[in-house]
Design a protein around this motif. Sequence first.
Motif, PDB file in Angstrom:
ATOM      1  N   MET A 160       3.367 -17.295   0.764  1.00 56.19           N
ATOM      2  CA  MET A 160       3.251 -18.591   0.076  1.00 56.19           C
ATOM      3  C   MET A 160       2.690 -19.647   1.043  1.00 56.19           C
ATOM      4  O   MET A 160       3.059 -19.648   2.211  1.00 56.19           O
ATOM      5  CB  MET A 160       4.636 -19.025  -0.398  1.00 56.19           C
ATOM      6  CG  MET A 160       4.612 -20.240  -1.271  1.00 56.19           C
ATOM      7  SD  MET A 160       6.198 -21.056  -1.201  1.00 56.19           S
ATOM      8  CE  MET A 160       7.266 -19.815  -1.890  1.00 56.19           C
ATOM      9  N   LYS A 161       1.811 -20.500   0.516  1.00 55.55           N
ATOM     10  CA  LYS A 161       1.256 -21.539   1.395  1.00 55.55           C
ATOM     11  C   LYS A 161       2.261 -22.662   1.583  1.00 55.55           C
ATOM     12  O   LYS A 161       2.957 -23.037   0.637  1.00 55.55           O
ATOM     13  CB  LYS A 161      -0.012 -22.096   0.757  1.00 55.55           C
ATOM     14  CG  LYS A 161      -1.136 -21.092   0.827  1.00 55.55           C
ATOM     15  CD  LYS A 161      -2.483 -21.746   0.668  1.00 55.55           C
ATOM     16  CE  LYS A 161      -3.539 -20.682   0.826  1.00 55.55           C
ATOM     17  NZ  LYS A 161      -4.490 -20.624  -0.250  1.00 55.55           N
ATOM     18  N   ARG A 162       2.294 -23.206   2.788  1.00 50.54           N
ATOM     19  CA  ARG A 162       3.188 -24.333   3.036  1.00 50.54           C
ATOM     20  C   ARG A 162       2.709 -25.545   2.251  1.00 50.54           C
ATOM     21  O   ARG A 162       1.510 -25.680   1.978  1.00 50.54           O
ATOM     22  CB  ARG A 162       3.181 -24.683   4.532  1.00 50.54           C
ATOM     23  CG  ARG A 162       4.158 -23.819   5.335  1.00 50.54           C
ATOM     24  CD  ARG A 162       4.037 -24.071   6.804  1.00 50.54           C
ATOM     25  NE  ARG A 162       4.645 -25.322   7.251  1.00 50.54           N
ATOM     26  CZ  ARG A 162       5.960 -25.529   7.318  1.00 50.54           C
ATOM     27  NH1 ARG A 162       6.801 -24.607   6.933  1.00 50.54           N
ATOM     28  NH2 ARG A 162       6.431 -26.670   7.779  1.00 50.54           N
ATOM     29  N   GLY A 163       3.646 -26.411   1.907  1.00 57.46           N
ATOM     30  CA  GLY A 163       3.264 -27.637   1.216  1.00 57.46           C
ATOM     31  C   GLY A 163       2.531 -28.586   2.159  1.00 57.46           C
ATOM     32  O   GLY A 163       2.525 -28.387   3.378  1.00 57.46           O
ATOM     33  N   LEU A 164       1.909 -29.606   1.574  1.00 54.49           N
ATOM     34  CA  LEU A 164       1.246 -30.640   2.379  1.00 54.49           C
ATOM     35  C   LEU A 164       2.286 -31.675   2.798  1.00 54.49           C
ATOM     36  O   LEU A 164       3.151 -32.051   1.997  1.00 54.49           O
ATOM     37  CB  LEU A 164       0.177 -31.364   1.564  1.00 54.49           C
ATOM     38  CG  LEU A 164      -1.039 -30.577   1.062  1.00 54.49           C
ATOM     39  CD1 LEU A 164      -1.911 -31.499   0.201  1.00 54.49           C
ATOM     40  CD2 LEU A 164      -1.850 -30.006   2.212  1.00 54.49           C
ATOM     41  N   GLY A 219       6.766 -24.410  -0.190  1.00 54.04           N
ATOM     42  CA  GLY A 219       5.414 -24.608  -0.730  1.00 54.04           C
ATOM     43  C   GLY A 219       5.278 -25.887  -1.536  1.00 54.04           C
ATOM     44  O   GLY A 219       4.317 -26.069  -2.285  1.00 54.04           O
ATOM     45  N   VAL A 220       6.252 -26.778  -1.404  1.00 53.56           N
ATOM     46  CA  VAL A 220       6.221 -28.045  -2.149  1.00 53.56           C
ATOM     47  C   VAL A 220       5.599 -29.136  -1.270  1.00 53.56           C
ATOM     48  O   VAL A 220       5.926 -29.239  -0.078  1.00 53.56           O
ATOM     49  CB  VAL A 220       7.664 -28.437  -2.575  1.00 53.56           C
ATOM     50  CG1 VAL A 220       7.717 -29.824  -3.178  1.00 53.56           C
ATOM     51  CG2 VAL A 220       8.229 -27.402  -3.540  1.00 53.56           C
ATOM     52  N   CYS A 259      -8.138 -27.463   0.375  1.00 55.15           N
ATOM     53  CA  CYS A 259      -9.304 -26.587   0.557  1.00 55.15           C
ATOM     54  C   CYS A 259      -9.691 -26.438   2.020  1.00 55.15           C
ATOM     55  O   CYS A 259     -10.711 -25.817   2.320  1.00 55.15           O
ATOM     56  CB  CYS A 259     -10.504 -27.129  -0.224  1.00 55.15           C
ATOM     57  SG  CYS A 259     -10.245 -27.136  -1.990  1.00 55.15           S
ATOM     58  N   ARG A 260      -8.942 -27.017   2.923  1.00 53.05           N
ATOM     59  CA  ARG A 260      -9.289 -26.858   4.346  1.00 53.05           C
ATOM     60  C   ARG A 260      -9.383 -25.387   4.688  1.00 53.05           C
ATOM     61  O   ARG A 260      -8.537 -24.591   4.277  1.00 53.05           O
ATOM     62  CB  ARG A 260      -8.205 -27.494   5.218  1.00 53.05           C
ATOM     63  CG  ARG A 260      -8.455 -28.938   5.460  1.00 53.05           C
ATOM     64  CD  ARG A 260      -7.617 -29.439   6.609  1.00 53.05           C
ATOM     65  NE  ARG A 260      -7.930 -30.833   6.807  1.00 53.05           N
ATOM     66  CZ  ARG A 260      -8.972 -31.270   7.489  1.00 53.05           C
ATOM     67  NH1 ARG A 260      -9.783 -30.423   8.086  1.00 53.05           N
ATOM     68  NH2 ARG A 260      -9.205 -32.554   7.588  1.00 53.05           N
ATOM     69  N   LEU A 268      -7.854 -19.082   4.566  1.00 54.65           N
ATOM     70  CA  LEU A 268      -8.359 -17.868   5.221  1.00 54.65           C
ATOM     71  C   LEU A 268      -7.920 -16.582   4.517  1.00 54.65           C
ATOM     72  O   LEU A 268      -8.618 -15.576   4.571  1.00 54.65           O
ATOM     73  CB  LEU A 268      -7.954 -17.847   6.703  1.00 54.65           C
ATOM     74  CG  LEU A 268      -8.559 -18.997   7.536  1.00 54.65           C
ATOM     75  CD1 LEU A 268      -8.075 -18.935   8.972  1.00 54.65           C
ATOM     76  CD2 LEU A 268     -10.088 -18.953   7.480  1.00 54.65           C
ATOM     77  N   ASP A 269      -6.769 -16.639   3.824  1.00 52.89           N
ATOM     78  CA  ASP A 269      -6.300 -15.431   3.128  1.00 52.89           C
ATOM     79  C   ASP A 269      -7.276 -15.000   2.030  1.00 52.89           C
ATOM     80  O   ASP A 269      -7.317 -13.844   1.645  1.00 52.89           O
ATOM     81  CB  ASP A 269      -4.900 -15.675   2.554  1.00 52.89           C
ATOM     82  CG  ASP A 269      -4.860 -16.879   1.633  1.00 52.89           C
ATOM     83  OD1 ASP A 269      -5.535 -17.878   1.930  1.00 52.89           O
ATOM     84  OD2 ASP A 269      -4.163 -16.806   0.601  1.00 52.89           O
TER      85      ASP A 269
END
Length: 198
Positions: free
Chosen positions: A1-5, A94-95, A186-187, A192-193
């Motif tokens: 899971m991607k980390r949140g901003l 991921g929030v 979108c960075r 990369l995944d």
Amino acid sequence: MKRGLLIVLSGPSGVGKSTAVAEVMKHQPNLQFSVSATTRPMRPGETEGKSYYFMDRSRFETLRDGGELLEWAEYVGNYYGTPAAPVDEALDAGVDILLDIEPVGAMQVKEKRPEAILIFLAAPSFGELERRLTGRGDTPPDKIASRLEKAKWEYTQAPAYDYIVVSDLVERTADRIESIMKAEKCRAERQLDLLKED
Ligand code: ADP
Ligand code: 5GP
């Protein structure tokens, strides 16, 4: 899971931070507001645990000295600080999380968490800032003067931010903040995944 901003929003008192955040949150269900601890008195319309955690100085100092705050600062005679645990919990889940904090605290966050995205909200003009601050009608005149004086110093800190957004129309302001969020998602290093072969 991607980390949140981790989004840090600063700007002078009365510029429209709370208003812009409320508008952004209407469209961003994955965005959480970081509820700060403060020693300032509650204003009409504010809710304990939603606007702030209101507390006396000794309770604040206990949290601060116990290492429970991600950052803290004194602003016009009161302490303000961000409880660290909810920030980490949100990011790990991921929030996205947004901190509405002043520049001394913002720089502490950038130091500790270089991935933080720093946005400075500026008024269309200084006269408009004064009108908004006065128009809110919940800040005594002597406090308005000290907040305007503070605003001048805050503007000198804006070049250290990643983005400066003008707070003109509420919807447009919110749209600019959401555009930053979309671009940050979108960075390349977050994407990369997508480039991995199955
Ligand atoms: P802050 O959170 O930065 O202290 P607020 O969101 O409480 O500021 O806004 C201060 C005052 O200005 C409020 O009365 C609010 O209704 C008004 N306001 C906020 N944003 C705008 C805007 N974009 N245009 C005009 N008035 C605004
Ligand atoms: P207000 O009293 O108008 O709600 O907030 C005054 C200032 O304190 C604003 O600039 C706001 O961004 C800042 N602030 C609110 N919470 C925090 C916090 O947790 N830490 C820091 N450093 N500043 C905060």
